[in-house]
Enzyme design. Structure first.
Site, mmCIF file in Angstrom:
data_model
loop_
_atom_site.group_PDB
_atom_site.id
_atom_site.type_symbol
_atom_site.label_atom_id
_atom_site.label_comp_id
_atom_site.label_asym_id
_atom_site.label_seq_id
_atom_site.Cartn_x
_atom_site.Cartn_y
_atom_site.Cartn_z
ATOM 1 N N HIS A 95 -18.987 16.934 24.118
ATOM 2 C CA HIS A 95 -19.848 18.049 23.695
ATOM 3 C C HIS A 95 -19.867 18.153 22.175
ATOM 4 C CE1 HIS A 95 -18.056 19.151 27.636
ATOM 5 N NE2 HIS A 95 -19.337 19.318 27.931
ATOM 6 N N HIS A 129 -24.967 14.801 30.173
ATOM 7 C CA HIS A 129 -24.015 13.694 30.305
ATOM 8 C C HIS A 129 -24.531 12.617 31.255
ATOM 9 C CE1 HIS A 129 -21.392 16.317 28.154
ATOM 10 N NE2 HIS A 129 -21.364 17.207 29.137
#
Length: 328
Positions: free
Chosen positions: A218, A56
């Protein structure tokens, strides 16, 4: 799969080594861990710790530094860090006034951070926490009970980090966090899936003319898969959903964050922001703070998200508070 890597097993450690080498004036890595910490801490102030699975970037290590986080705990790609590493980060962040944990609402993160919190308290460290659940796309999803924590988490880092740097107490920061988190709302759209290096193929596949609203960071399912639309139409859909959630009125002051998910050029992010600007004007909202860029990505996912924070009290001053970090 085309990636600029060496061995898939070495992605995390080599990334963290490269990050700390490039920014050694700001951050350091704790040897053989996924912990990134400030080079210099300030005694007597509340320490802030966040983290989660890697993939991320720049979240969360990119927000370690004066005015934001004291430490970030980086798990393997899309995998929560372990309680023992989180505990070590808490110990490093504790400068005598306690530690505050900013946790994204994923089952593994919540479980492991809360376990580390209990262990730290057993060692005499005062610890408080908040769970960020800003994603309005779906109520429950893969890895999540309740709403997911996404890009709005970075605004929480910013505001709570500024408060901690000003010398506010652990109780003050807990009170601020509990008021802040319910007012942070995010919704995203994906144009393609993300490829985890160790897997070698995208987590989901969209056709050339397809997009999906509400996909998680995700690759968790969203709420609608539809045909490709113009930026203006995307903005109208996302702002419309945020309006139903926030129920704002003309004259309200807000902060906006357009976040790229990893593979969307800044050109497109700015086009989208321009379309959001027009919709904000139509709604009569006063945009007092705005930011565009990649702050919480999903590896190489194409797409973006829009975060809206309804401002109150001195939150605007805290958003503008100066910081020394890699990515803010």
């Amino acid at each position: 799969m085309k990636k600029i890597i060496n061995r898939t097993d070495d992605v995390l450690t080599e990334m963290l080594d490269g990050l700390t080498y490039a920014h050694d004036e700001l951050v350091a890595r704790v040897n053989e861990t996924g912990i990134i910490t400030r080079v210099q801490h300030e005694a007597g102030k509340v320490g802030l710790v966040s983290g989660g699975g890697s993939g991320h970037e720049p979240a969360h290590a990119g927000f370690v530094g004066k005015g934001m986080l004291n430490a970030a705990v980086c798990g393997e790609v899309f995998t929560s860090p372990t309680p023992d590493q989180i505990l070590e980060a808490i110990k490093l962040a504790d400068q005598g006034s306690g530690v505050f944990l900013i946790i994204k609402n994923y089952s593994g993160d919540v479980m492991n951070f809360e376990m580390a919190k209990d262990l730290a308290e057993m060692e005499g460290i005062a610890v408080e926490s908040v769970i960020v659940d800003d994603d309005i796309a779906v109520e429950d999803s893969t890895y999540t009970a309740g709403r997911r924590g996404v890009a709005g988490t970075v605004l929480v880092h910013k505001i709570l980090g500024a408060a901690a740097d000003q010398g506010r107490t652990l109780a003050d920061i807990k009170q601020l966090a509990e008021a802040l988190v319910p007012r942070v709302k995010t919704l995203g759209v994906a144009l393609s899936g993300a490829t985890v290096p160790g897997v070698g193929h995208p987590g989901f596949v969209l056709e050339e003319d397809e997009i999906e609203f509400g996909v998680g960071i995700h690759g968790e399912p969203g709420y609608e898969r539809t045909k490709l639309q113009t930026s203006r139409m995307l903005a109208k859909e996302i702002v419309g959903k945020l309006k139903k959630e926030v129920q704002w009125t003309a004259g309200d002051h807000v902060a906006l964050l357009v976040n790229g998910l990893g593979a969307t050029p800044l050109m497109e992010q700015y086009i989208f922001m321009n379309d959001v600007k027009a919709l904000m004007a139509e709604e009569g909202l006063i945009v007092a703070f705005k930011k565009v860029g990649n702050v919480m990505t999903a590896i190489d996912m194409a797409g973006l998200s829009l975060t809206l924070l309804s401002l109150t009290d001195d939150w605007l001053d805290l958003l503008h508070y100066p910081v020394q970090t890699i990515a803010w």
